[in-house]
Design a protein around this motif. Structure first.
Motif, PDB file in Angstrom:
ATOM      1  N   ARG A  61       0.866  -1.192   0.000  1.00 30.48           N
ATOM      2  CA  ARG A  61       0.000   0.000   0.000  1.00 30.48           C
ATOM      3  C   ARG A  61       0.898   1.237   0.000  1.00 30.48           C
ATOM      4  NH1 ARG A  61      -4.511  -1.622   4.646  1.00 30.48           N
ATOM      5  NH2 ARG A  61      -5.075  -3.627   3.729  1.00 30.48           N
ATOM      6  N   GLU A 123     -11.804   3.495  -3.359  1.00 33.88           N
ATOM      7  CA  GLU A 123     -12.882   2.489  -3.449  1.00 33.88           C
ATOM      8  C   GLU A 123     -14.125   3.163  -4.035  1.00 33.88           C
ATOM      9  OE1 GLU A 123     -13.306  -0.864  -2.125  1.00 33.88           O
ATOM     10  OE2 GLU A 123     -11.504  -1.119  -0.901  1.00 33.88           O
ATOM     11  N   ARG A 155     -11.975  -5.918  -2.706  1.00 32.14           N
ATOM     12  CA  ARG A 155     -11.620  -4.510  -2.929  1.00 32.14           C
ATOM     13  C   ARG A 155     -12.253  -4.013  -4.238  1.00 32.14           C
ATOM     14  NH1 ARG A 155      -9.988  -4.173   2.108  1.00 32.14           N
ATOM     15  NH2 ARG A 155      -7.986  -5.101   2.579  1.00 32.14           N
ATOM     16  N   HIS A 157     -11.420  -2.004  -6.582  1.00 32.50           N
ATOM     17  CA  HIS A 157     -10.342  -1.276  -7.251  1.00 32.50           C
ATOM     18  C   HIS A 157     -10.440  -1.469  -8.764  1.00 32.50           C
ATOM     19  CE1 HIS A 157      -7.868  -1.659  -3.265  1.00 32.50           C
ATOM     20  NE2 HIS A 157      -8.798  -0.734  -3.205  1.00 32.50           N
ATOM     21  N   ASP A 205      -9.723  -4.716   8.655  1.00 31.72           N
ATOM     22  CA  ASP A 205     -10.439  -5.783   7.936  1.00 31.72           C
ATOM     23  C   ASP A 205     -11.062  -6.783   8.897  1.00 31.72           C
ATOM     24  OD1 ASP A 205      -9.768  -4.819   5.468  1.00 31.72           O
ATOM     25  OD2 ASP A 205      -8.290  -6.363   4.990  1.00 31.72           O
TER      26      ASP A 205
END
Ligand SMILES: Nc1ncnc2c1ncn2[C@@H]1O[C@H](COP(=O)(O)OP(=O)(O)OP(=O)(O)O)[C@@H](O)[C@H]1O
Ligand SMILES: O=C(O)[C@H](O)COP(=O)(O)O
Length: 400
Positions: A61, A123, A155, A157, A205
């Motif tokens: 990340r 997101e 995700r 993405h 998460d």
């Protein structure tokens, strides 16, 4: 299952394949792990069938030490498929488009880390992602898109949810098998005790998922970063960053209310570490949580007393789910929690699932075999989300 698979795809086409090669990085070096092994099955099949293959994947990340280029991943992937793999240090720039155009049947080209593109991470819903420059530029270069990255399918993405809306889309072999296994596991009913071991670094998460699993799971055994955050909420002076660490404060801000509510409403389902381990003069040292007056060291594992308390709970369970390591097991001194819990699971005949790209590495590192567990998933966050019965956005778009 309603998605199209590689069985539905004609050989020899030009394909864009999304893998999840997100790996541990130690001192800048990407560590090989079972994600490469598993995805090699899909890539090998594509190579053997004469496809021209470009690979999309992410690593780390932004802002973290593990946010590195995919150059090393291309080399590791080549070792796993016994075939040359090229790399280009762009995801969809002019050089990438040039190298994609140069692909011949059976060639494999890894494109640069998707998270280095501005369009990838925020997101947003699949419709928005499908209109990004990233997706719009690459879509015309290929006949089909294949998503093999089940472990990143939670995700929203661009590289995961954007392409299926504007291209012919298929599930790869890993996507197929992980989806089938994890869906079946989510539907399983257990009469006896269900235990979930929760650790790792991605506390946000796991805490989010815990709040949806309180009816399915009888006992959560805590460790890792989430464990320290729960201890903080329970009144212990731990669970915040010291030195340069960037693991606790941000996740505390995001989750403190949820943690406090869980402790208020479900205290009897939550088991916290009674001791923690840290480094003292190069050796492992342990401290009872009741004796900690102020956090002055980084706690890198749960202590031995904690393992002694967790093991009988595991022995009495009908099913045990593991998400995240209880400590920094890659350093043997801090493997006691993770290895101890995995050994306790391996020693019983309970149904078990061990998930997570990093966590599943502990199995072979500490001399256990994959077949001692019911299912070893290369997915972490995605598999526990699937346990809640929720659909994963990256799977949903493939099923349209
Ligand atoms: N107390 C701790 N301090 C620092 N690192 C820790 C600690 N406890 C666990 N870890 C690290 O957590 C990592 C694994 O957790 P992570 O949250 O990345 O889960 P994962 O199993 O890889 O799942 P995913 O696939 O979702 O990433 C291990 O690499 C381990 O070193
Ligand atoms: O390692 C994982 O769990 C997936 O690759 C997703 O990574 P992320 O948690 O950084 O989105």
């Amino acid at each position: 299952m309603t998605f199209q698979t590689l069985d539905d795809l004609d050989d020899g086409q030009r394909v864009l394949v999304r893998l999840d090669l997100n790996s541990p990085v130690e001192d800048g070096t990407v560590q090989d792990n079972r994600r490469f092994d598993r995805h090699a099955e899909t890539v090998n099949e594509l190579v053997d069938r004469g496809f021209e293959v470009a690979v999309l994947a992410h690593q780390g990340r932004p802002g973290r030490d593990d946010f590195v280029s995919l150059a090393q991943h291309a080399e590791i992937l080549a070792d796993h498929i016994d075939h040359d793999v090229d790399f280009v240090d762009e995801t969809y720039g002019p050089q990438a488009i040039h190298d994609i155009a140069d692909l011949d049947g059976g060639d494999v080209l890894v494109l640069e880390n998707t998270r280095m593109c501005d369009d990838e991470l925020p997101e947003e819903n699949p419709e928005v992602k499908s209109q990004t420059e990233f997706v719009q530029t690459l879509k015309d270069e290929f006949d089909a898109y294949i998503n093999d990255a089940y472990s990143a399918a939670h995700r929203s993405h661009a590289s995961l949810v954007g392409f299926p809306l504007v291209m012919d889309a298929y599930a790869g072999r890993v996507m197929e098998t992980e989806y089938e296994a994890n869906t079946a596991i989510a539907e399983k009913e257990f009469d006896g005790q269900v235990t979930m071991v929760v650790g790792g670094t991605k506390a946000t998460d796991v805490i989010d998922v815990m709040t949806h699993l309180d009816e399915k799971v009888d006992d959560f055994l805590l460790g890792g970063i989430a464990g320290e955050l729960f201890l903080r909420a329970a009144g212990y002076p731990v669970g915040y960053d010291i030195d340069d660490a960037n693991l606790y404060d941000e996740q505390w801000e995001a989750n403190s209310e949820k943690i406090e509510t869980m402790l208020e409403d479900h205290r009897d389902q939550i088991t916290l570490a009674v001791d923690l381990a840290y480094e003292d003069d190069g050796d492992r040292a342990e401290q009872a949580v009741d004796d900690i007056e102020e956090k002055s060291v980084s706690y890198l594992d749960v202590g031995s007393e904690t393992v002694m308390e967790y093991s009988p709970i595991i022995r009495d369970s009908e099913a045990v789910f593991v998400k995240g390591a209880l400590g920094m097991f890659e350093d043997e001194r801090f493997s006691v929690g993770t290895a101890g819990v995995l050994e306790a699971i391996a020693d019983t005949d309970c149904f078990s699932v061990v998930g997570g790209g990093d966590t599943s590495r502990a199995i072979e590192m500490y001399g256990m075999e994959e077949d001692e567990f019911g299912h070893v998933s290369i997915a972490g966050g995605a598999y526990i989300r699937a346990l809640t019965g929720a659909e994963l956005v990256g799977v949903e778009v493939l099923q349209r």
